[in-house]
Design a protein around this motif. Structure first.
Motif, short mmCIF file in Angstrom:
data_model
loop_
_atom_site.label_atom_id
_atom_site.label_comp_id
_atom_site.label_asym_id
_atom_site.label_seq_id
_atom_site.Cartn_x
_atom_site.Cartn_y
_atom_site.Cartn_z
N GLY A 127 0.83 -1.20 0.00
CA GLY A 127 0.00 0.00 0.00
C GLY A 127 0.87 1.25 0.00
N ASP A 128 0.30 2.34 -0.48
CA ASP A 128 1.10 3.55 -0.68
C ASP A 128 1.67 4.11 0.62
OD1 ASP A 128 0.75 3.49 -3.40
OD2 ASP A 128 -0.95 4.87 -3.41
N SER A 129 0.90 4.08 1.68
CA SER A 129 1.36 4.68 2.94
C SER A 129 2.61 3.95 3.46
CB SER A 129 0.24 4.63 3.98
OG SER A 129 0.69 5.16 5.22
N THR A 130 2.56 2.63 3.49
CA THR A 130 3.72 1.86 3.96
C THR A 130 4.86 1.95 2.95
OG1 THR A 130 2.28 0.34 5.15
CG2 THR A 130 4.52 -0.42 4.69
N TRP A 131 4.52 1.98 1.67
CA TRP A 131 5.55 2.08 0.62
C TRP A 131 6.38 3.34 0.79
CZ3 TRP A 131 8.51 -0.40 -2.42
CH2 TRP A 131 9.07 0.17 -3.56
N ILE A 132 5.75 4.44 1.16
CA ILE A 132 6.48 5.68 1.40
C ILE A 132 7.49 5.50 2.53
CG2 ILE A 132 6.27 8.07 2.18
CD1 ILE A 132 5.39 7.64 -0.69
N LYS A 133 7.10 4.76 3.59
CA LYS A 133 8.03 4.50 4.69
C LYS A 133 9.20 3.63 4.23
CE LYS A 133 4.32 4.73 8.12
NZ LYS A 133 3.55 3.97 9.15
N VAL A 134 8.90 2.64 3.40
CA VAL A 134 9.95 1.77 2.87
C VAL A 134 10.93 2.58 2.02
CG1 VAL A 134 10.40 -0.10 1.24
CG2 VAL A 134 8.61 -0.35 2.97
N LEU A 135 10.40 3.46 1.18
CA LEU A 135 11.27 4.29 0.35
C LEU A 135 12.15 5.19 1.21
CD1 LEU A 135 9.07 5.43 -2.68
CD2 LEU A 135 10.92 3.75 -2.66
N ALA A 136 11.58 5.73 2.26
CA ALA A 136 12.36 6.62 3.15
C ALA A 136 13.51 5.84 3.80
CB ALA A 136 11.45 7.22 4.21
#
Length: 275
Positions: A127-136
């Motif tokens: 999901g996009d919300s968790t994906w943003i954390k992974v990218l960070a």
């Protein structure tokens, strides 16, 4: 006859005057209409445009979301093939100067390309919300090692990085450090596995406006495309640029063809030095 010609001339003159007056009026109406349309378009654009980001984190998040779909379509070579406006995240003015100074006097620089393998299904699963954390977390790991070995991030696109190093060994050691650190990061361990593929090439480039261009940039991107997640691949030029006592091990792969580049090219896998 003369009287008739005079009447005709008067009538023609009246028609010309009326036409000129009507034409001027029509031009004014058209100009006013164009002005109104321009204003309406501006008002509509302003109404639909999202408010400006309030901080750097929000700007970064919007940038990632905006470019993610195109990066999924193009892969790491999208950094080369896509437009600057769509994919590029530019460095600051000071960083641009550092990037341009990274190349030797003859334009030689070592370029490092990386991206996350199978990022699309991973994004879909998380999901996009968790994906943003992974990218960070991914970005934090990469930037830490890049800074340690004095590399400069030229540009990023979603999960893709283009980095410049002064020498080949620094690029290889940074890549090895990144591959060691990624599995150790708590966020990436929780949501992973997150596998990164890396390609490295050394060659002459053309530097302009804080960016690099030329055949060798494409070569570095193509080498990265060959790598699997967790792998570091390097061109024959990188092997030639490494000292005999460089703290890396090289394993030769079979010669391959690289899309858009003539001939066959020897590619090497970069591994940690044997114990």
């Amino acid at each position: 006859m003369a009287i008739l010609l005079g009447v005709v001339c008067v009538l023609l003159a009246g028609v010309v005057v009326a036409f000129a007056r009507d034409r001027a009026r029509l031009q004014r109406v058209l100009a006013d209409t164009r002005a109104r349309m321009t204003q309406l378009e501006a008002d509509l654009d302003a109404a639909l445009r999202p408010p400006p980001p309030s901080n750097s984190a929000e700007r970064a998040m919007r940038r990632v979301i905006r470019t993610a779909s195109k990066v999924r379509s193009h892969g790491i070579t999208g950094l080369i093939q896509s437009t600057v406006e769509d994919l590029q995240t530019w460095a600051s003015d000071d960083e641009r100067a550092d990037i341009l100074n990274m190349a030797a006097s003859d334009g030689t620089v070592t370029l490092f390309f990386s991206d996350i393998e199978d990022s699309t299904p991973l994004n879909d699963r998380l999901g996009d919300s968790t994906w943003i954390k992974v990218l960070a977390a991914h970005d934090r790991v990469l930037r830490t090692r890049i800074e340690q070995y004095r590399g400069q991030v030229v540009k990023t696109a979603g999960d893709g990085f283009m980095v410049a190093f002064r020498d080949a060994e620094a690029a290889c050691r940074a890549a090895l450090g990144i591959q060691r650190d990624l599995p150790r990061d708590l966020t990436l361990r929780r949501h992973g596995p997150v596998q990164v593929r890396i390609g490295i090439h050394t060659g002459q480039v053309v530097a302009r406006d804080g960016d690099y261009f030329g055949r060798n940039v494409a070569m570095a991107a193509r080498v990265a495309d060959l790598a699997l997640g967790g792998e570091i691949l390097a061109s024959d030029a990188v092997r030639d640029a490494l000292d005999d006592d460089a703290a890396v091990e090289l394993v030769e792969r079979e010669a391959v063809e690289l899309k858009g580049l003539t001939g066959e090219h020897v590619v090497w896998e970069i591994r940690p030095p044997a114990a």
